[in-house]
Design a protein around this motif. Structure first.
Motif, mmCIF file in Angstrom:
data_model
loop_
_atom_site.group_PDB
_atom_site.id
_atom_site.type_symbol
_atom_site.label_atom_id
_atom_site.label_comp_id
_atom_site.label_asym_id
_atom_site.label_seq_id
_atom_site.Cartn_x
_atom_site.Cartn_y
_atom_site.Cartn_z
ATOM 1 N N ILE A 188 11.423 14.883 -1.061
ATOM 2 C CA ILE A 188 10.985 14.545 0.292
ATOM 3 C C ILE A 188 10.276 13.191 0.298
ATOM 4 O O ILE A 188 10.496 12.366 1.191
ATOM 5 C CB ILE A 188 10.061 15.651 0.852
ATOM 6 C CG1 ILE A 188 10.857 16.939 1.026
ATOM 7 C CG2 ILE A 188 9.427 15.231 2.163
ATOM 8 C CD1 ILE A 188 10.020 18.133 1.375
ATOM 9 N N LEU A 189 9.425 12.937 -0.695
ATOM 10 C CA LEU A 189 8.735 11.647 -0.759
ATOM 11 C C LEU A 189 9.717 10.501 -0.985
ATOM 12 O O LEU A 189 9.547 9.416 -0.434
ATOM 13 C CB LEU A 189 7.686 11.667 -1.866
ATOM 14 C CG LEU A 189 6.423 12.454 -1.561
ATOM 15 C CD1 LEU A 189 5.514 12.483 -2.770
ATOM 16 C CD2 LEU A 189 5.707 11.855 -0.376
ATOM 17 N N LYS A 190 10.741 10.741 -1.789
ATOM 18 C CA LYS A 190 11.735 9.702 -2.014
ATOM 19 C C LYS A 190 12.495 9.382 -0.734
ATOM 20 O O LYS A 190 12.744 8.218 -0.419
ATOM 21 C CB LYS A 190 12.708 10.128 -3.117
ATOM 22 C CG LYS A 190 12.070 10.212 -4.479
ATOM 23 C CD LYS A 190 13.038 10.717 -5.516
ATOM 24 C CE LYS A 190 12.334 10.908 -6.855
ATOM 25 N NZ LYS A 190 13.213 11.467 -7.877
ATOM 26 N N ILE A 220 0.843 -1.206 0.000
ATOM 27 C CA ILE A 220 0.000 0.000 0.000
ATOM 28 C C ILE A 220 0.873 1.249 0.000
ATOM 29 O O ILE A 220 0.656 2.179 -0.794
ATOM 30 C CB ILE A 220 -0.955 -0.003 1.210
ATOM 31 C CG1 ILE A 220 -2.010 -1.091 1.041
ATOM 32 C CG2 ILE A 220 -1.611 1.361 1.398
ATOM 33 C CD1 ILE A 220 -2.856 -1.324 2.264
ATOM 34 N N PHE A 221 1.879 1.274 0.876
ATOM 35 C CA PHE A 221 2.754 2.439 0.958
ATOM 36 C C PHE A 221 3.538 2.635 -0.334
ATOM 37 O O PHE A 221 3.706 3.752 -0.803
ATOM 38 C CB PHE A 221 3.701 2.299 2.152
ATOM 39 C CG PHE A 221 4.444 3.555 2.472
ATOM 40 C CD1 PHE A 221 3.820 4.602 3.106
ATOM 41 C CD2 PHE A 221 5.776 3.691 2.120
ATOM 42 C CE1 PHE A 221 4.493 5.770 3.394
ATOM 43 C CE2 PHE A 221 6.463 4.853 2.407
ATOM 44 C CZ PHE A 221 5.817 5.894 3.049
ATOM 45 N N SER A 222 4.013 1.531 -0.936
ATOM 46 C CA SER A 222 4.766 1.661 -2.190
ATOM 47 C C SER A 222 3.891 2.209 -3.307
ATOM 48 O O SER A 222 4.339 3.015 -4.105
ATOM 49 C CB SER A 222 5.346 0.358 -2.685
ATOM 50 O OG SER A 222 5.498 -0.571 -1.742
ATOM 51 N N GLY A 223 2.636 1.735 -3.362
ATOM 52 C CA GLY A 223 1.734 2.259 -4.383
ATOM 53 C C GLY A 223 1.508 3.749 -4.226
ATOM 54 O O GLY A 223 1.524 4.498 -5.205
ATOM 55 N N CYS A 224 1.321 4.186 -2.984
ATOM 56 C CA CYS A 224 1.135 5.620 -2.733
ATOM 57 C C CYS A 224 2.382 6.415 -3.102
ATOM 58 O O CYS A 224 2.291 7.464 -3.751
ATOM 59 C CB CYS A 224 0.783 5.862 -1.276
ATOM 60 S SG CYS A 224 -0.827 5.226 -0.795
ATOM 61 N N ILE A 225 3.535 5.924 -2.699
ATOM 62 C CA ILE A 225 4.788 6.631 -2.985
ATOM 63 C C ILE A 225 5.018 6.699 -4.496
ATOM 64 O O ILE A 225 5.364 7.757 -5.037
ATOM 65 C CB ILE A 225 5.977 5.937 -2.286
ATOM 66 C CG1 ILE A 225 5.896 6.148 -0.784
ATOM 67 C CG2 ILE A 225 7.308 6.413 -2.821
ATOM 68 C CD1 ILE A 225 6.132 7.573 -0.334
ATOM 69 N N ILE A 226 4.825 5.588 -5.191
ATOM 70 C CA ILE A 226 5.039 5.581 -6.649
ATOM 71 C C ILE A 226 4.072 6.542 -7.335
ATOM 72 O O ILE A 226 4.456 7.294 -8.231
ATOM 73 C CB ILE A 226 4.898 4.153 -7.204
ATOM 74 C CG1 ILE A 226 6.083 3.305 -6.746
ATOM 75 C CG2 ILE A 226 4.795 4.154 -8.721
ATOM 76 C CD1 ILE A 226 5.952 1.843 -7.040
ATOM 77 N N TYR A 227 2.820 6.550 -6.898
ATOM 78 C CA TYR A 227 1.836 7.448 -7.490
ATOM 79 C C TYR A 227 2.231 8.912 -7.290
ATOM 80 O O TYR A 227 2.224 9.701 -8.233
ATOM 81 C CB TYR A 227 0.452 7.186 -6.886
ATOM 82 C CG TYR A 227 -0.587 8.172 -7.342
ATOM 83 C CD1 TYR A 227 -1.143 8.081 -8.613
ATOM 84 C CD2 TYR A 227 -0.989 9.214 -6.517
ATOM 85 C CE1 TYR A 227 -2.088 8.991 -9.039
ATOM 86 C CE2 TYR A 227 -1.931 10.131 -6.927
ATOM 87 C CZ TYR A 227 -2.480 10.017 -8.194
ATOM 88 O OH TYR A 227 -3.410 10.918 -8.619
ATOM 89 N N PHE A 228 2.596 9.270 -6.057
ATOM 90 C CA PHE A 228 2.916 10.669 -5.778
ATOM 91 C C PHE A 228 4.264 11.082 -6.348
ATOM 92 O O PHE A 228 4.438 12.234 -6.735
ATOM 93 C CB PHE A 228 2.853 10.951 -4.275
ATOM 94 C CG PHE A 228 1.458 10.972 -3.749
ATOM 95 C CD1 PHE A 228 0.541 11.896 -4.202
ATOM 96 C CD2 PHE A 228 1.049 10.038 -2.807
ATOM 97 C CE1 PHE A 228 -0.754 11.917 -3.729
ATOM 98 C CE2 PHE A 228 -0.240 10.054 -2.321
ATOM 99 C CZ PHE A 228 -1.145 10.984 -2.784
ATOM 100 N N ILE A 229 5.229 10.171 -6.407
ATOM 101 C CA ILE A 229 6.528 10.517 -6.994
ATOM 102 C C ILE A 229 6.373 10.762 -8.487
ATOM 103 O O ILE A 229 6.964 11.683 -9.046
ATOM 104 C CB ILE A 229 7.577 9.424 -6.707
ATOM 105 C CG1 ILE A 229 8.022 9.507 -5.256
ATOM 106 C CG2 ILE A 229 8.782 9.554 -7.628
ATOM 107 C CD1 ILE A 229 8.996 8.433 -4.840
ATOM 108 N N ASP A 230 5.546 9.946 -9.154
ATOM 109 C CA ASP A 230 5.324 10.156 -10.587
ATOM 110 C C ASP A 230 4.644 11.486 -10.860
ATOM 111 O O ASP A 230 4.871 12.111 -11.888
ATOM 112 C CB ASP A 230 4.473 9.017 -11.165
ATOM 113 C CG ASP A 230 5.262 7.729 -11.313
ATOM 114 O OD1 ASP A 230 6.505 7.794 -11.242
ATOM 115 O OD2 ASP A 230 4.643 6.670 -11.489
#
Length: 115
Positions: A53-55, A37-47
Motif C-alpha cells: 500500500i505504501l509503495k 520529506i515524503f520520499s524520506g517517510c516512504i523509504i523509512y516505512f517501506i524498509d
C-alpha cells in the motif's frame, strides 16, 4: 514560498492561467522540499514494513507531483508569451530539457507569440 507552493497545488487541474517567475521557482522549491520529506517517510516505512500500500501511495504521489509540475511549467511558458505545448520539447533528451529550462527563465510577457 508556502503561498506559491499552495497556489501550484491548488492550480494543478486548471490549465489556463499564468505563473510569473517568482511564483514558479518558489513553488518548485516548495515541491522539491515536499517530495524530499515524503520520499524520506516512504523509504523509512517501506524498509520497516514492506507494505504494498505504501509503495502504491508513493507512486501515486510522485505521478501527481510530476503532473502538477508539468502543468505549472506549461503555465510559466504561457506567461512568457509562448504556446504551452512547447513543454513537449522535454521529450528530446538533452536539448529539449535545455530549451524548456530557458523558456522557464524568460520574463513575463504581455505579447502572445501564438493564439
Amino acid at each position: 514560498m508556502i503561498t506559491a507552493t499552495v497556489n501550484m497545488i491548488l492550480g494543478t487541474f486548471k490549465f489556463n492561467g499564468k505563473l510569473n517567475r517568482i511564483q514558479f521557482w518558489l513553488g518548485s522549491l516548495g515541491y522539491v522540499i515536499l517530495v524530499l520529506i515524503f520520499s524520506g517517510c516512504i523509504i523509512y516505512f517501506i524498509d520497516n514494513t514492506n507494505s504494498l500500500i505504501l509503495k502504491v501511495l508513493g507512486s501515486i504521489f510522485f505521478i501527481l507531483a510530476k503532473f502538477s509540475l508539468s502543468v505549472a511549467e506549461a503555465k510559466r511558458i504561457n506567461d512568457a508569451g509562448y504556446p504551452w505545448y512547447l513543454i513537449f520539447l522535454k521529450i528530446f533528451p538533452v536539448l529539449g530539457q535545455i530549451a524548456v529550462f530557458i523558456l522557464l527563465c524568460l520574463p513575463s510577457s504581455e505579447v502572445r507569440l501564438s493564439k
